[in-house]
Design a protein around this motif. Structure first.
Motif, short mmCIF file in Angstrom:
data_model
loop_
_atom_site.label_atom_id
_atom_site.label_comp_id
_atom_site.label_asym_id
_atom_site.label_seq_id
_atom_site.Cartn_x
_atom_site.Cartn_y
_atom_site.Cartn_z
N THR A 3 0.84 -1.20 0.00
CA THR A 3 0.00 0.00 0.00
C THR A 3 0.87 1.25 0.00
O THR A 3 1.78 1.38 0.82
CB THR A 3 -0.94 0.01 1.22
OG1 THR A 3 -1.80 -1.12 1.13
CG2 THR A 3 -1.77 1.28 1.26
N VAL A 4 0.57 2.14 -0.93
CA VAL A 4 1.27 3.42 -1.06
C VAL A 4 0.29 4.51 -0.64
O VAL A 4 -0.89 4.46 -0.98
CB VAL A 4 1.71 3.66 -2.52
CG1 VAL A 4 2.38 5.02 -2.67
CG2 VAL A 4 2.61 2.54 -3.00
N ILE A 5 0.80 5.49 0.12
CA ILE A 5 -0.02 6.62 0.52
C ILE A 5 0.67 7.90 0.07
O ILE A 5 1.90 7.99 0.07
CB ILE A 5 -0.27 6.61 2.05
CG1 ILE A 5 -1.38 7.59 2.44
CG2 ILE A 5 1.01 6.88 2.82
CD1 ILE A 5 -1.89 7.40 3.88
N THR A 6 -0.14 8.86 -0.36
CA THR A 6 0.37 10.17 -0.72
C THR A 6 -0.67 11.21 -0.36
O THR A 6 -1.81 10.87 -0.04
CB THR A 6 0.77 10.26 -2.22
OG1 THR A 6 1.52 11.46 -2.43
CG2 THR A 6 -0.44 10.23 -3.13
N LEU A 31 -3.11 2.41 -4.05
CA LEU A 31 -2.79 3.80 -3.82
C LEU A 31 -3.90 4.47 -3.02
O LEU A 31 -5.05 4.52 -3.46
CB LEU A 31 -2.58 4.56 -5.14
CG LEU A 31 -2.25 6.05 -5.00
CD1 LEU A 31 -0.95 6.27 -4.21
CD2 LEU A 31 -2.17 6.70 -6.38
N VAL A 32 -3.51 4.98 -1.85
CA VAL A 32 -4.41 5.73 -0.97
C VAL A 32 -3.97 7.19 -1.01
O VAL A 32 -2.78 7.48 -0.87
CB VAL A 32 -4.36 5.19 0.47
CG1 VAL A 32 -5.25 6.00 1.40
CG2 VAL A 32 -4.73 3.70 0.52
N VAL A 33 -4.93 8.10 -1.21
CA VAL A 33 -4.61 9.52 -1.35
C VAL A 33 -5.34 10.34 -0.29
O VAL A 33 -6.57 10.26 -0.18
CB VAL A 33 -4.98 10.03 -2.76
CG1 VAL A 33 -4.65 11.52 -2.90
CG2 VAL A 33 -4.27 9.22 -3.84
N GLY A 34 -4.57 11.12 0.45
CA GLY A 34 -5.13 12.08 1.38
C GLY A 34 -5.24 13.43 0.70
O GLY A 34 -4.25 13.99 0.24
N PHE A 70 -9.21 9.95 1.21
CA PHE A 70 -9.73 10.45 2.47
C PHE A 70 -9.33 11.91 2.61
O PHE A 70 -8.48 12.40 1.88
CB PHE A 70 -9.22 9.62 3.66
CG PHE A 70 -7.73 9.75 3.89
CD1 PHE A 70 -7.24 10.66 4.83
CD2 PHE A 70 -6.83 8.96 3.19
CE1 PHE A 70 -5.88 10.78 5.04
CE2 PHE A 70 -5.47 9.08 3.41
CZ PHE A 70 -4.99 10.00 4.33
N ILE A 71 -9.95 12.61 3.55
CA ILE A 71 -9.63 14.01 3.81
C ILE A 71 -8.51 14.07 4.85
O ILE A 71 -8.63 13.49 5.93
CB ILE A 71 -10.86 14.78 4.33
CG1 ILE A 71 -11.98 14.80 3.30
CG2 ILE A 71 -10.48 16.22 4.74
CD1 ILE A 71 -11.68 15.57 2.04
N GLU A 72 -7.43 14.76 4.50
CA GLU A 72 -6.31 14.98 5.42
C GLU A 72 -6.60 16.25 6.22
O GLU A 72 -6.72 17.32 5.65
CB GLU A 72 -5.00 15.14 4.64
CG GLU A 72 -3.82 15.46 5.51
CD GLU A 72 -2.57 15.86 4.74
OE1 GLU A 72 -1.49 15.77 5.34
OE2 GLU A 72 -2.68 16.26 3.57
N ASP A 80 -0.16 8.83 11.74
CA ASP A 80 -1.46 8.21 12.06
C ASP A 80 -2.14 7.72 10.79
O ASP A 80 -2.71 6.62 10.77
CB ASP A 80 -2.38 9.21 12.77
CG ASP A 80 -1.87 9.57 14.17
OD1 ASP A 80 -1.08 8.80 14.75
OD2 ASP A 80 -2.27 10.63 14.68
N TYR A 81 -2.09 8.52 9.73
CA TYR A 81 -2.69 8.10 8.46
C TYR A 81 -1.96 6.89 7.88
O TYR A 81 -2.58 5.97 7.36
CB TYR A 81 -2.68 9.25 7.44
CG TYR A 81 -3.49 10.46 7.84
CD1 TYR A 81 -4.81 10.35 8.26
CD2 TYR A 81 -2.93 11.73 7.78
CE1 TYR A 81 -5.55 11.46 8.61
CE2 TYR A 81 -3.68 12.86 8.12
CZ TYR A 81 -4.99 12.72 8.54
OH TYR A 81 -5.71 13.83 8.88
N VAL A 82 -0.64 6.89 7.98
CA VAL A 82 0.16 5.75 7.51
C VAL A 82 -0.29 4.47 8.21
O VAL A 82 -0.52 3.44 7.57
CB VAL A 82 1.67 6.01 7.71
CG1 VAL A 82 2.48 4.73 7.61
CG2 VAL A 82 2.17 7.05 6.71
#
Length: 133
Positions: A3-6, A31-34, A70-72, A80-82
């Protein structure tokens, strides 16, 4: 599954946004995007975004390369998001180089070069200089 987050504001969506999301996705399977909240955008950039967080979230979610959005709410909540989204890799643009190295205790951190000659600020300035209809 990796899982990649940006994260980003993604105001006035342009080719640079698409390219960095595609390159981020290449680092994993999911891919998860904030998307920065309107309040966060105001605090970090000193201006309201052109499009609301709801509109920007819908635009990013519609992209085939993005699996979840999601909303950052805060830059300080990156770890926490990670953890919340089970991210193995955090990808950020190189304009943030070094700023999130402290996340390396939770996951790999990768800084990608921005797409040359394109920025949201430049797009907004270009639009504002167009003659009105």
């Amino acid at each position: 599954m990796t899982t990649v987050i940006t994260f980003g504001t993604f105001d006035v969506l342009h080719i640079g946004h698409l390219r960095i999301l595609e390159r981020a996705k290449a680092h994993g399977d999911r891919l998860v995007v904030g998307v920065s909240s309107d309040a966060l955008n105001m605090s970090k950039k000193g201006r309201n975004p052109i499009f609301s967080e709801t509109e920007r979230t819908a635009l990013i979610q519609a992209l085939e390369v993005v699996d979840e959005v999601f909303i950052e709410e805060s830059l300080e909540l990156k770890a926490d998001y990670v953890r919340q989204y089970g991210a193995d890799v955090l990808v950020m643009g190189d304009d943030w180089a070094g700023r999130f190295d402290w996340i390396k205790e939770y996951c790999e951190v990768v800084y990608l070069p921005r797409t040359p000659s394109i920025s949201t600020t430049a797009v907004i300035e270009k639009i504002s200089k167009l003659p009105s209809a």
